[in-house]
Design an enzyme around this catalytic site. Structure first.
Site: not given
Length: 377
Positions: A77, A79, A83, A279
């Site tokens: 999905l 990067r 992770g 974030d």
């Protein structure tokens, strides 16, 4: 699993019972009464397996790893810097999930390790329709290189690091003969055909070992793989990000306001639970069945339970340069900020929601100007 002999430093072994029969008094039986050895002449005696020059260990394998036995990877999905997230299906219930993997460095200290685990701890404490649902988390050794090669990646963060896609780590040692550095290696038990080959010093590089014991098949020597530990977080799968939803709703102000209002509800819930996301951006906000869900809490931190909502947070050491620059409030870089940093990020998301950028360059220019002097297009 096959036991192997390692070339690493000696490891202390537990005492093994002697294979020589003894009478009740403890004396060794006469040679004529002893049974023949259970191994051919020239093979390895059983007692040798307890020799302090050898360390016995099962070869590391991911064949029975949970992420492989319970889940099938469908695609990658996305990067990010911390992770990789995969679209997986459970082999039993056939449901689709999002599985995030975060590699834990071998050199990580306790404080940094706890910081990595914080995402699972925070996510597991939340329960809202506007926050991505948490199902489970676990740590195990993993070969992420094999998983990362499956499927295509729908998005990649510009700051993404590729370390989590590494498959293994190998320890380095110094050869006792040529003094060169070599990677830890192993040879299978079946190759120990001669007693002399076992009695050779074990701290040797493969070249020196083969020159000393030419009878050993060189093709049987393998670099010992040390698979890294990884944190896996199993979460709800969302088919869209806010970027996709905004693109679909472009020109429909009612739909765009609905999406943004749900973003506000999700962030308000986080703040009510004492969580600061740090974030927030369109690629970290997801949409599932028309419902907006806040996700990717890898940088989330908690406010003191008894502290006021607008109290300044002291950023942990090394965590002032967090978030994505265009969406991160200037206060975050100072190390003292509050939940208002998330409100700032939401403001940038709102501007982007109602802007129709023709190119990525135009988007960067508009959002950069917004951050610099607050000019709204």
């Amino acid at each position: 699993m096959t036991s192997t002999a390692r070339s690493a430093a000696p490891a202390k072994q537990a005492e093994r019972p002697s294979a020589i029969p003894r009478d009740a008094a403890g004396s060794a039986a006469p040679a004529a009464e002893r049974p023949p050895p259970p191994y051919p002449v020239g093979a390895i005696p059983v007692e040798l397996s307890a020799h302090t020059s050898f360390e016995w260990a099962a070869r590391e394998s991911t064949d029975r790893a949970r992420y492989r036995t319970e889940y099938e990877t469908l695609s990658t999905l996305g990067r990010g810097a911390f992770g990789t997230t995969y679209k997986v299906t459970n082999r039993i219930d056939s449901r689709v999930y999002a599985l995030k993997s975060i590699q834990l460095s071998a050199n990580i200290n306790a404080t940094e390790r706890q910081r990595v685990l914080r995402e699972a701890e925070v996510l597991s404490s939340l329960n809202s329709e506007h926050v991505v649902r948490y199902y489970a988390a676990w740590i195990e050794k993993a070969d992420l290189a094999a998983v990362a090669g499956e499927g295509s990646c729908s998005w990649t963060e510009p700051s993404a690091c590729s370390s989590d896609a590494g498959g293994d780590e190998s320890a380095s040692f110094e050869c006792h003969l040529c003094r060169s550095e070599y990677q830890d290696w192993e040879v299978s038990f079946e190759q120990w055909g001669l007693l002399d080959s076992v009695l050779q010093p074990t701290c040797l590089c493969t070249d020196c070992y083969l020159r000393s014991v030419p009878q050993v098949d060189a093709s049987a020597i393998r670099i010992k793989r040390r698979l890294p530990e990884c944190l896996f977080i199993l979460m709800e799968y969302c088919e869209l990000t806010l970027v996709d939803a905004m693109r679909t709703a472009r020109g429909d102000e009612r739909a765009l306001w609905s999406l943004f209002a749900q973003c506000l509800e999700g962030v308000a819930y986080l703040h009510a639970k004492g969580v600061v996301h740090r974030d927030l951006k369109p690629t970290n906000i997801f949409v599932h069945g028309g419902v907006v869900k806040i996700g990717d809490l890898g940088l989330a931190t908690r406010r003191a339970p008894d502290g006021p909502n607008d109290a300044a947070l002291e950023a942990p050491s090394g965590s002032t340069d967090v978030g994505t620059f265009l969406y991160s409030s200037p206060e975050v870089a100072t190390g003292r900020y509050s939940e208002k940093c998330d409100v700032y990020s939401l403001g940038v998301v709102c501007v982007e929601s109602f802007s129709d950028f023709g190119t990525a360059m135009e988007r960067a220019h508009v959002l950069g100007t917004l951050r610099k002097d607050g000019t709204v297009p």
